[in-house]
Design an enzyme around this catalytic site. Structure first.
Site, PDB file in Angstrom:
ATOM      1  N   SER A  44       0.426  -1.334   0.011  1.00 53.59           N
ATOM      2  CA  SER A  44       0.308   0.169   0.177  1.00 53.59           C
ATOM      3  C   SER A  44       0.551   1.630  -0.446  1.00 53.59           C
ATOM      4  CB  SER A  44      -0.768   0.330   1.613  1.00 53.59           C
ATOM      5  OG  SER A  44      -1.844   1.527   1.640  1.00 53.59           O
TER       6      SER A  44
ATOM      7  N   HIS B  24      -0.710  -1.019  -4.345  1.00 56.54           N
ATOM      8  CA  HIS B  24      -2.780  -0.647  -3.357  1.00 56.54           C
ATOM      9  C   HIS B  24      -2.569   0.953  -3.332  1.00 56.54           C
ATOM     10  CE1 HIS B  24      -6.164  -1.951  -1.437  1.00 56.54           C
ATOM     11  NE2 HIS B  24      -5.749  -1.464  -0.548  1.00 56.54           N
TER      12      HIS B  24
ATOM     13  N   ASP C 294      -4.729   4.080  -1.842  1.00 58.74           N
ATOM     14  CA  ASP C 294      -6.136   4.890  -1.250  1.00 58.74           C
ATOM     15  C   ASP C 294      -6.529   5.481  -1.515  1.00 58.74           C
ATOM     16  OD1 ASP C 294      -5.932   2.474   0.456  1.00 58.74           O
ATOM     17  OD2 ASP C 294      -4.270   2.572   0.843  1.00 58.74           O
TER      18      ASP C 294
ATOM     19  N   MET D 296      -8.662   8.257  -0.294  1.00 58.67           N
ATOM     20  CA  MET D 296      -9.973   8.568   0.739  1.00 58.67           C
ATOM     21  C   MET D 296     -10.128  10.531   0.428  1.00 58.67           C
ATOM     22  SD  MET D 296      -8.128   7.198   4.397  1.00 58.67           S
ATOM     23  CE  MET D 296      -6.822   5.616   3.890  1.00 58.67           C
TER      24      MET D 296
ATOM     25  N   HIS E 296      -7.889   1.294  -4.766  1.00 56.31           N
ATOM     26  CA  HIS E 296      -9.148   1.300  -3.282  1.00 56.31           C
ATOM     27  C   HIS E 296      -9.617   2.312  -3.223  1.00 56.31           C
ATOM     28  CE1 HIS E 296      -9.785  -0.274   1.218  1.00 56.31           C
ATOM     29  NE2 HIS E 296     -10.370  -0.283   0.470  1.00 56.31           N
TER      30      HIS E 296
ATOM     31  N   MET F 124     -12.225   4.801  -1.312  1.00 61.06           N
ATOM     32  CA  MET F 124     -12.697   4.826  -0.007  1.00 61.06           C
ATOM     33  C   MET F 124     -13.841   6.123   0.021  1.00 61.06           C
ATOM     34  SD  MET F 124      -9.955   2.846   2.770  1.00 61.06           S
ATOM     35  CE  MET F 124      -8.863   2.799   1.157  1.00 61.06           C
TER      36      MET F 124
ATOM     37  N   MET G 208     -12.423  -6.092   4.920  1.00 58.36           N
ATOM     38  CA  MET G 208     -10.989  -5.115   6.217  1.00 58.36           C
ATOM     39  C   MET G 208     -10.940  -5.846   6.869  1.00 58.36           C
ATOM     40  SD  MET G 208      -9.644  -2.179   4.016  1.00 58.36           S
ATOM     41  CE  MET G 208      -9.470  -1.725   4.924  1.00 58.36           C
TER      42      MET G 208
ATOM     43  N   PHE H 177      -6.714   4.993   7.962  1.00 56.22           N
ATOM     44  CA  PHE H 177      -5.275   4.960   8.028  1.00 56.22           C
ATOM     45  C   PHE H 177      -5.095   3.943   8.029  1.00 56.22           C
ATOM     46  CE2 PHE H 177      -8.108   8.423  10.312  1.00 56.22           C
ATOM     47  CZ  PHE H 177      -7.271   9.220  10.276  1.00 56.22           C
TER      48      PHE H 177
ATOM     49  N   ASP I  49      -6.407  -6.388   3.930  1.00 63.53           N
ATOM     50  CA  ASP I  49      -6.448  -5.203   4.240  1.00 63.53           C
ATOM     51  C   ASP I  49      -6.708  -4.447   4.819  1.00 63.53           C
ATOM     52  OD1 ASP I  49      -5.111  -2.084   3.867  1.00 63.53           O
ATOM     53  OD2 ASP I  49      -6.948  -1.824   2.260  1.00 63.53           O
TER      54      ASP I  49
ATOM     55  N   GLY J 150      -3.357  -3.893   8.773  1.00 65.87           N
ATOM     56  CA  GLY J 150      -2.920  -4.575  10.096  1.00 65.87           C
ATOM     57  C   GLY J 150      -2.220  -5.830   9.404  1.00 65.87           C
TER      58      GLY J 150
ATOM     59  N   GLY K 247       0.476  -2.261   3.903  1.00 60.06           N
ATOM     60  CA  GLY K 247       1.585  -0.582   4.029  1.00 60.06           C
ATOM     61  C   GLY K 247       2.836  -0.656   4.789  1.00 60.06           C
TER      62      GLY K 247
HETATM   63  C1  DX5 Z   1      -6.314   1.536   5.563  1.00 57.61           C
HETATM   64  C2  DX5 Z   1      -6.288   0.983   3.879  1.00 57.61           C
HETATM   65  C3  DX5 Z   1      -4.802   0.786   3.819  1.00 57.61           C
HETATM   66  C4  DX5 Z   1      -3.413   0.652   4.492  1.00 57.61           C
HETATM   67  C5  DX5 Z   1      -3.086  -0.604   4.748  1.00 57.61           C
HETATM   68  O1  DX5 Z   1      -7.620   2.104   5.659  1.00 57.61           O
HETATM   69  O2  DX5 Z   1      -7.327   0.831   3.199  1.00 57.61           O
HETATM   70  O3  DX5 Z   1      -5.112   0.214   2.375  1.00 57.61           O
HETATM   71  O4  DX5 Z   1      -2.592   1.461   3.806  1.00 57.61           O
HETATM   72  O5  DX5 Z   1      -1.806   0.031   5.617  1.00 57.61           O
HETATM   73  P1  DX5 Z   1      -1.182  -0.831   6.996  1.00 57.61           P
HETATM   74  O6  DX5 Z   1      -1.150  -2.387   6.538  1.00 57.61           O
HETATM   75  O7  DX5 Z   1      -0.025  -0.641   7.606  1.00 57.61           O
HETATM   76  O8  DX5 Z   1      -2.302  -1.618   8.166  1.00 57.61           O
HETATM   77 ZN    ZN Z   2      -5.974  -0.472   1.208  1.00 53.55          ZN
END
Ligand code: DX5
Ligand code: ZN
Length: 213
Positions: A6, A31, A33, A35, A64, A66, A133, A139, A168, A170, A190
């Site tokens: 990510s 990936h 993100d 937002m 992705h 959001m 998710m 975040f 996706d 953690g 990420g």
């Molecule tokens: C969160 C994003 C993820 C994020 C994952 O809303 O969709 O893609 O970047 O980050 P990590 O892998 O650090 O949880």
């Molecule tokens: Zn994502």
């Protein structure tokens, strides 16, 4: 296992350098993100940045969304170079219509569910990818929610054969293994990749062991 770093955790002042680094380390997809500050309480990047990333990248862009009203933006993101567009089930009235629209425009369609959304809502939909998710979207760097990963089993049972099951939030070596064992076929990560000092090792560990699979 499709590994998708990510870019949210990359250095935005050195995006091209970081893209090259993860690609050379074996990333399958990038990936991205997106937002909007409405669907989630954070604002990240939009169409012009995806267009620039496309110029620097040589692997598929996994975008992705959001955002609210994703149907108004899928065409622009596909034009910018997105290969896979994943929107949120919670953000649309008719998910199957948007899946069809993305495909008609030449993209691969993904549908994502937030932690509180039950997996059964996806039954009957025909996306190319389902994104589960395992943190509240918004975040990077949050803790993995194991109860969300348990949805993989139900999602896999109900989804058309061949649907990519992506997780996706953690993801690291340990939580990635939990998801892989439950049947995930794509992992987004990420912080685990970008904060590591060995991208090759980090990506390989998500594939399941030293030799990778
Ligand atoms: C969160 C994003 C993820 C994020 C994952 O809303 O969709 O893609 O970047 O980050 P990590 O892998 O650090 O949880
Ligand atoms: Zn994502």
């Amino acid at each position: 296992m499709i590994v998708a770093p990510s870019l949210l955790s990359a250095d935005f002042a050195n995006l091209e350098r970081d893209i090259k680094r993860v690609e050379q380390a074996g990333a399958d997809w990038l990936h991205i993100d997106v937002m909007d500050g409405h669907f989630v309480p954070n604002i990240t990047i939009g169409v012009p940045v995806v267009k620039s990333i496309k110029k620097a990248a040589s692997v598929p862009l996994d975008v992705h969304l959001m955002i609210e009203n994703p149907e108004n933006y899928v065409e622009a993101f596909l034009d910018a170079g997105a290969d896979i567009i994943t929107f949120h089930y919670e953000a649309v009235a008719d998910p199957e219509a948007l899946i069809q629209k993305i495909r008609l425009l030449g993209g691969h369609a993904g549908v994502s569910i937030k932690p509180k959304t039950p997996p059964e809502v996806l039954k009957g939909l025909t996306p190319n990818l389902i994104l589960i998710m395992t943190v509240e979207p918004g975040f990077g760097g949050q803790a993995f929610m194991p109860e969300c990963a348990e949805k993989i089993t139900t999602v896999k049972r109900n989804a058309p054969k061949g649907t990519i099951i992506q997780v996706d939030g953690g993801i690291n070596e340990q939580t990635g293994k939990i998801c892989a064992d439950l049947g995930a076929t794509s992992l987004v990560a990420g912080n685990y990749i970008f904060k590591s000092d060995d991208f090759v090792r980090a990506i390989m560990s998500l594939r399941g062991g030293q030799n990778g699979k």
